[in-house]
Design a protein around this motif. Structure first.
Motif, short mmCIF file in Angstrom:
data_model
loop_
_atom_site.label_atom_id
_atom_site.label_comp_id
_atom_site.label_asym_id
_atom_site.label_seq_id
_atom_site.Cartn_x
_atom_site.Cartn_y
_atom_site.Cartn_z
N GLN A 164 32.64 8.51 52.02
CA GLN A 164 31.98 9.24 50.94
C GLN A 164 32.91 9.44 49.75
N VAL A 165 34.16 9.79 50.01
CA VAL A 165 35.13 10.00 48.92
C VAL A 165 35.40 8.70 48.18
N VAL A 166 35.55 7.60 48.92
CA VAL A 166 35.81 6.30 48.27
C VAL A 166 34.64 5.91 47.38
N ILE A 167 33.42 6.06 47.87
CA ILE A 167 32.24 5.73 47.06
C ILE A 167 32.18 6.64 45.84
N GLY A 168 32.48 7.93 46.03
CA GLY A 168 32.47 8.87 44.90
C GLY A 168 33.47 8.48 43.82
N TYR A 169 34.67 8.08 44.23
CA TYR A 169 35.66 7.65 43.24
C TYR A 169 35.26 6.34 42.57
N PHE A 170 34.64 5.42 43.30
CA PHE A 170 34.15 4.20 42.68
C PHE A 170 33.12 4.52 41.60
N MET A 171 32.21 5.45 41.91
CA MET A 171 31.20 5.82 40.92
C MET A 171 31.86 6.48 39.70
N MET A 172 32.84 7.36 39.95
CA MET A 172 33.53 8.01 38.84
C MET A 172 34.22 6.97 37.95
N LEU A 173 34.91 6.01 38.58
CA LEU A 173 35.58 4.99 37.79
C LEU A 173 34.59 4.10 37.05
N ALA A 174 33.43 3.85 37.63
CA ALA A 174 32.41 3.06 36.93
C ALA A 174 31.92 3.81 35.69
N VAL A 175 31.70 5.11 35.83
CA VAL A 175 31.27 5.91 34.68
C VAL A 175 32.37 5.93 33.61
N MET A 176 33.63 5.90 34.05
CA MET A 176 34.73 5.93 33.09
C MET A 176 34.89 4.62 32.32
N SER A 177 34.03 3.64 32.59
CA SER A 177 33.98 2.45 31.75
C SER A 177 33.32 2.79 30.41
N TYR A 178 32.72 3.96 30.34
CA TYR A 178 32.04 4.47 29.15
C TYR A 178 30.87 3.58 28.72
N ASN A 179 30.30 2.88 29.67
CA ASN A 179 29.11 2.11 29.38
C ASN A 179 27.90 2.97 29.71
N THR A 180 27.03 3.15 28.75
CA THR A 180 25.88 4.05 28.91
C THR A 180 24.94 3.56 30.01
N TRP A 181 24.76 2.24 30.13
CA TRP A 181 23.85 1.72 31.15
C TRP A 181 24.37 2.05 32.56
N ILE A 182 25.66 1.89 32.74
CA ILE A 182 26.27 2.20 34.04
C ILE A 182 26.15 3.70 34.32
N PHE A 183 26.38 4.51 33.30
CA PHE A 183 26.23 5.97 33.44
C PHE A 183 24.82 6.32 33.87
N PHE A 184 23.81 5.72 33.22
CA PHE A 184 22.42 5.97 33.60
C PHE A 184 22.15 5.52 35.03
N GLY A 185 22.75 4.40 35.45
CA GLY A 185 22.58 3.93 36.82
C GLY A 185 23.11 4.93 37.84
N VAL A 186 24.27 5.52 37.56
CA VAL A 186 24.85 6.52 38.47
C VAL A 186 23.97 7.77 38.51
N ILE A 187 23.53 8.24 37.37
CA ILE A 187 22.70 9.45 37.32
C ILE A 187 21.36 9.22 38.01
N LEU A 188 20.71 8.11 37.70
CA LEU A 188 19.42 7.81 38.33
C LEU A 188 19.58 7.59 39.84
N GLY A 189 20.65 6.92 40.25
CA GLY A 189 20.90 6.71 41.66
C GLY A 189 21.15 8.02 42.41
N SER A 190 21.86 8.93 41.78
CA SER A 190 22.09 10.24 42.40
C SER A 190 20.77 11.00 42.55
N ALA A 191 19.94 10.94 41.52
CA ALA A 191 18.65 11.63 41.58
C ALA A 191 17.75 11.02 42.65
N VAL A 192 17.66 9.70 42.68
CA VAL A 192 16.82 9.02 43.68
C VAL A 192 17.36 9.27 45.09
N GLY A 193 18.67 9.17 45.25
CA GLY A 193 19.27 9.41 46.56
C GLY A 193 19.03 10.81 47.06
#
Length: 143
Positions: free
Chosen positions: A103-132
């Protein structure tokens, strides 16, 4: 590197080989990140269910052990249920620890993906968290 969110079809995510250059690649990357976020939420709920089951299991073994101890005169055979309960507790705790690491590894991967500052990736993380959360939360009530 830019330090603000941008809408772009080009991004490098997590590793050098995950280099996105097209709209189709971005859509696939958003789906992968969305799946990671759903998996993260599912693991979080699964860990809570596993903890509940472990507590119930250990408490049932402990109560059975107490009943046996009051029925018998604390003979040498009482060490077997105690060691079985400790082994079961150890295995549950070890399993939960492994799940926590995943869980921690996946969480850090998501954080690093968001830190790419790409809005589409950010929306993917937010939507995935909501759906999950939406899909996994009702499972908690089934405990």
């Amino acid at each position: 590197s830019k330090m603000h969110f941008i809408f772009s079809n080009e991004v490098v995510l997590l590793f050098d080989f995950w280099n996105v250059h097209s709209p189709a690649g971005m859509a696939l990357s958003v789906l992968v990140v969305l799946f990671l976020a759903v998996l993260y939420e599912s693991i979080k709920v699964g860990k809570a269910k596993l903890l509940h089951q472990a507590v119930v299991s250990v408490s049932v073994l402990s109560s059975q052990q107490l009943t046996e101890e009051t029925d018998q005169d604390s003979s040498a055979s009482d060490s077997a249920p105690v060691s079985r309960a400790r082994l079961r507790w150890f295995l549950c705790h070890f399993g939960q620890s492994l799940i926590h690491v995943v869980q921690v590894v996946i969480g850090y991967f998501m954080m690093l993906a968001v830190m790419s500052y790409n809005t589409w990736i950010f929306f993917g993380v937010i939507l995935g968290s909501a759906v999950g959360y939406y899909l996994a939360y009702p499972l908690l009530s089934m405990v």
